[in-house]
Motif scaffolding. Structure first.
Motif, mmCIF file in Angstrom:
data_model
loop_
_atom_site.group_PDB
_atom_site.id
_atom_site.type_symbol
_atom_site.label_atom_id
_atom_site.label_comp_id
_atom_site.label_asym_id
_atom_site.label_seq_id
_atom_site.Cartn_x
_atom_site.Cartn_y
_atom_site.Cartn_z
ATOM 1 N N ASP A 24 0.844 -1.296 0.055
ATOM 2 C CA ASP A 24 0.134 0.053 -0.071
ATOM 3 C C ASP A 24 0.889 1.327 -0.079
ATOM 4 O O ASP A 24 0.831 2.003 0.920
ATOM 5 C CB ASP A 24 -1.101 0.032 1.279
ATOM 6 N N LEU A 25 1.780 1.558 -1.153
ATOM 7 C CA LEU A 25 2.662 2.448 -1.090
ATOM 8 C C LEU A 25 2.212 3.869 -1.176
ATOM 9 O O LEU A 25 1.196 4.035 -1.802
ATOM 10 C CB LEU A 25 3.440 2.180 -2.458
ATOM 11 N N LEU A 30 5.745 4.760 -4.341
ATOM 12 C CA LEU A 30 5.206 4.340 -5.498
ATOM 13 C C LEU A 30 6.281 4.641 -6.643
ATOM 14 O O LEU A 30 6.641 3.998 -7.440
ATOM 15 C CB LEU A 30 4.092 4.814 -5.971
ATOM 16 N N ALA A 31 6.864 5.970 -6.520
ATOM 17 C CA ALA A 31 7.800 6.457 -7.551
ATOM 18 C C ALA A 31 9.050 5.671 -7.525
ATOM 19 O O ALA A 31 9.540 5.344 -8.593
ATOM 20 C CB ALA A 31 8.200 7.880 -7.619
ATOM 21 N N ILE A 32 9.545 5.075 -6.271
ATOM 22 C CA ILE A 32 10.569 4.372 -6.315
ATOM 23 C C ILE A 32 10.360 2.998 -6.617
ATOM 24 O O ILE A 32 11.363 2.437 -7.268
ATOM 25 C CB ILE A 32 11.270 4.504 -4.788
ATOM 26 N N ALA A 87 18.080 1.596 -5.915
ATOM 27 C CA ALA A 87 16.750 1.953 -5.849
ATOM 28 C C ALA A 87 16.164 1.048 -4.642
ATOM 29 O O ALA A 87 15.216 1.737 -3.903
ATOM 30 C CB ALA A 87 16.241 1.424 -7.019
ATOM 31 N N LEU A 88 16.573 -0.245 -4.317
ATOM 32 C CA LEU A 88 15.835 -0.865 -3.525
ATOM 33 C C LEU A 88 16.217 -0.272 -2.100
ATOM 34 O O LEU A 88 15.457 -0.277 -1.307
ATOM 35 C CB LEU A 88 16.206 -2.578 -3.566
ATOM 36 N N ARG A 89 17.241 0.217 -1.961
ATOM 37 C CA ARG A 89 17.931 0.809 -0.493
ATOM 38 C C ARG A 89 16.976 1.864 -0.356
ATOM 39 O O ARG A 89 16.605 2.073 0.687
ATOM 40 C CB ARG A 89 19.512 1.091 -0.628
ATOM 41 N N ARG A 90 16.947 2.809 -1.489
ATOM 42 C CA ARG A 90 16.155 4.031 -1.322
ATOM 43 C C ARG A 90 14.764 3.610 -0.908
ATOM 44 O O ARG A 90 14.034 4.272 -0.179
ATOM 45 C CB ARG A 90 16.207 4.792 -2.475
ATOM 46 N N LEU A 91 13.862 2.786 -1.476
ATOM 47 C CA LEU A 91 12.590 2.302 -1.302
ATOM 48 C C LEU A 91 12.526 1.710 0.150
ATOM 49 O O LEU A 91 11.849 2.310 0.722
ATOM 50 C CB LEU A 91 12.206 1.101 -2.133
ATOM 51 N N THR A 92 13.331 0.891 0.695
ATOM 52 C CA THR A 92 13.302 0.350 2.095
ATOM 53 C C THR A 92 13.544 1.386 2.961
ATOM 54 O O THR A 92 12.794 1.459 3.957
ATOM 55 C CB THR A 92 14.323 -0.737 2.317
#
Length: 112
Positions: A24-25, A30-32, A87-92
Protein backbone atom coordinates in the motif's frame (compact mmCIF):
# COMPACT_ATOMS: atom_id res chain seq x y z
CA UNK A 1 14.26 -26.81 -18.79
CA UNK A 2 12.81 -23.85 -20.67
CA UNK A 3 9.45 -24.32 -18.94
CA UNK A 4 11.05 -24.38 -15.49
CA UNK A 5 12.98 -21.23 -16.35
CA UNK A 6 9.81 -19.44 -17.45
CA UNK A 7 8.01 -20.68 -14.34
CA UNK A 8 10.68 -19.03 -12.14
CA UNK A 9 10.16 -15.76 -13.99
CA UNK A 10 6.41 -15.95 -13.52
CA UNK A 11 6.76 -16.63 -9.79
CA UNK A 12 9.10 -13.67 -9.35
CA UNK A 13 6.74 -11.34 -11.25
CA UNK A 14 3.80 -12.59 -9.19
CA UNK A 15 5.80 -12.02 -6.00
CA UNK A 16 6.45 -8.40 -6.99
CA UNK A 17 2.78 -7.80 -7.83
CA UNK A 18 1.67 -9.34 -4.54
CA UNK A 19 4.19 -7.35 -2.55
CA UNK A 20 3.22 -4.09 -4.25
CA UNK A 21 -0.44 -4.70 -3.41
CA UNK A 22 0.35 -5.55 0.22
CA UNK A 23 2.69 -2.60 0.79
CA UNK A 24 0.00 0.00 0.00
CA UNK A 25 2.66 2.44 -1.17
CA UNK A 26 2.48 6.21 -0.77
CA UNK A 27 2.98 8.34 -3.92
CA UNK A 28 6.63 8.95 -2.96
CA UNK A 29 7.21 5.23 -2.38
CA UNK A 30 5.36 4.32 -5.57
CA UNK A 31 7.76 6.41 -7.66
CA UNK A 32 10.73 4.48 -6.25
CA UNK A 33 8.83 1.17 -6.56
CA UNK A 34 8.30 1.85 -10.26
CA UNK A 35 12.06 2.25 -10.67
CA UNK A 36 12.69 -1.03 -8.82
CA UNK A 37 10.04 -2.77 -10.91
CA UNK A 38 11.43 -1.39 -14.19
CA UNK A 39 14.90 -2.68 -13.33
CA UNK A 40 13.42 -6.07 -12.41
CA UNK A 41 11.39 -6.28 -15.63
CA UNK A 42 14.49 -5.39 -17.67
CA UNK A 43 16.38 -8.21 -15.99
CA UNK A 44 13.42 -10.55 -16.57
CA UNK A 45 13.51 -9.77 -20.31
CA UNK A 46 17.15 -10.83 -20.50
CA UNK A 47 16.44 -13.99 -18.54
CA UNK A 48 13.43 -14.74 -20.76
CA UNK A 49 15.71 -14.59 -23.81
CA UNK A 50 18.08 -17.01 -22.09
CA UNK A 51 15.15 -19.29 -21.22
CA UNK A 52 14.25 -19.44 -24.91
CA UNK A 53 17.71 -20.85 -25.65
CA UNK A 54 17.19 -23.81 -23.32
CA UNK A 55 15.80 -27.12 -24.54
CA UNK A 56 12.03 -27.39 -23.95
CA UNK A 57 12.29 -30.67 -22.06
CA UNK A 58 14.67 -31.81 -19.40
CA UNK A 59 17.74 -32.95 -21.24
CA UNK A 60 20.87 -34.38 -19.73
CA UNK A 61 23.33 -31.53 -20.33
CA UNK A 62 27.03 -32.15 -20.17
CA UNK A 63 29.09 -30.84 -17.28
CA UNK A 64 30.40 -28.06 -19.55
CA UNK A 65 26.88 -27.05 -20.58
CA UNK A 66 25.86 -26.91 -16.92
CA UNK A 67 28.96 -24.87 -16.13
CA UNK A 68 28.21 -22.40 -18.94
CA UNK A 69 24.61 -22.08 -17.78
CA UNK A 70 25.64 -21.52 -14.16
CA UNK A 71 28.23 -18.90 -15.15
CA UNK A 72 25.68 -17.06 -17.27
CA UNK A 73 23.10 -17.10 -14.48
CA UNK A 74 25.61 -15.87 -11.91
CA UNK A 75 26.78 -13.04 -14.16
CA UNK A 76 23.19 -12.02 -14.88
CA UNK A 77 22.29 -12.08 -11.17
CA UNK A 78 25.32 -10.01 -10.20
CA UNK A 79 24.54 -7.45 -12.90
CA UNK A 80 20.94 -7.27 -11.71
CA UNK A 81 21.95 -6.84 -8.05
CA UNK A 82 24.28 -4.01 -8.97
CA UNK A 83 21.54 -2.26 -10.95
CA UNK A 84 18.78 -2.68 -8.37
CA UNK A 85 20.74 -2.12 -5.16
CA UNK A 86 20.49 1.67 -4.99
CA UNK A 87 16.79 1.85 -5.85
CA UNK A 88 15.87 -0.95 -3.45
CA UNK A 89 17.85 0.68 -0.65
CA UNK A 90 16.09 4.01 -1.29
CA UNK A 91 12.71 2.26 -1.25
CA UNK A 92 13.32 0.42 2.01
CA UNK A 93 14.48 3.67 3.64
CA UNK A 94 11.01 5.13 3.02
CA UNK A 95 9.03 2.17 4.36
CA UNK A 96 7.15 2.18 7.64
CA UNK A 97 7.86 -0.50 10.23
CA UNK A 98 4.83 -2.50 9.05
CA UNK A 99 5.87 -2.21 5.41
CA UNK A 100 9.39 -3.32 6.27
CA UNK A 101 8.00 -6.41 7.96
CA UNK A 102 6.08 -7.22 4.78
CA UNK A 103 9.05 -6.78 2.48
CA UNK A 104 11.28 -8.85 4.77
CA UNK A 105 8.88 -11.81 4.62
CA UNK A 106 8.10 -11.46 0.91
CA UNK A 107 7.55 -14.54 -1.21
CA UNK A 108 9.50 -15.55 -3.19
CA UNK A 109 12.40 -14.61 -0.96
CA UNK A 110 13.80 -12.10 -3.44
CA UNK A 111 11.10 -11.15 -5.96
CA UNK A 112 13.23 -8.42 -7.48
Amino acid sequence: MADACLERLAHRAAGRAYLKARLDLSPQQLAIWQEVDAISRESDRGERQDCAKLPPEAADPSILQRLDTAEGQAARQLDHLRKISDALRRLTATLSTEQQKLIEQSTPPFPF
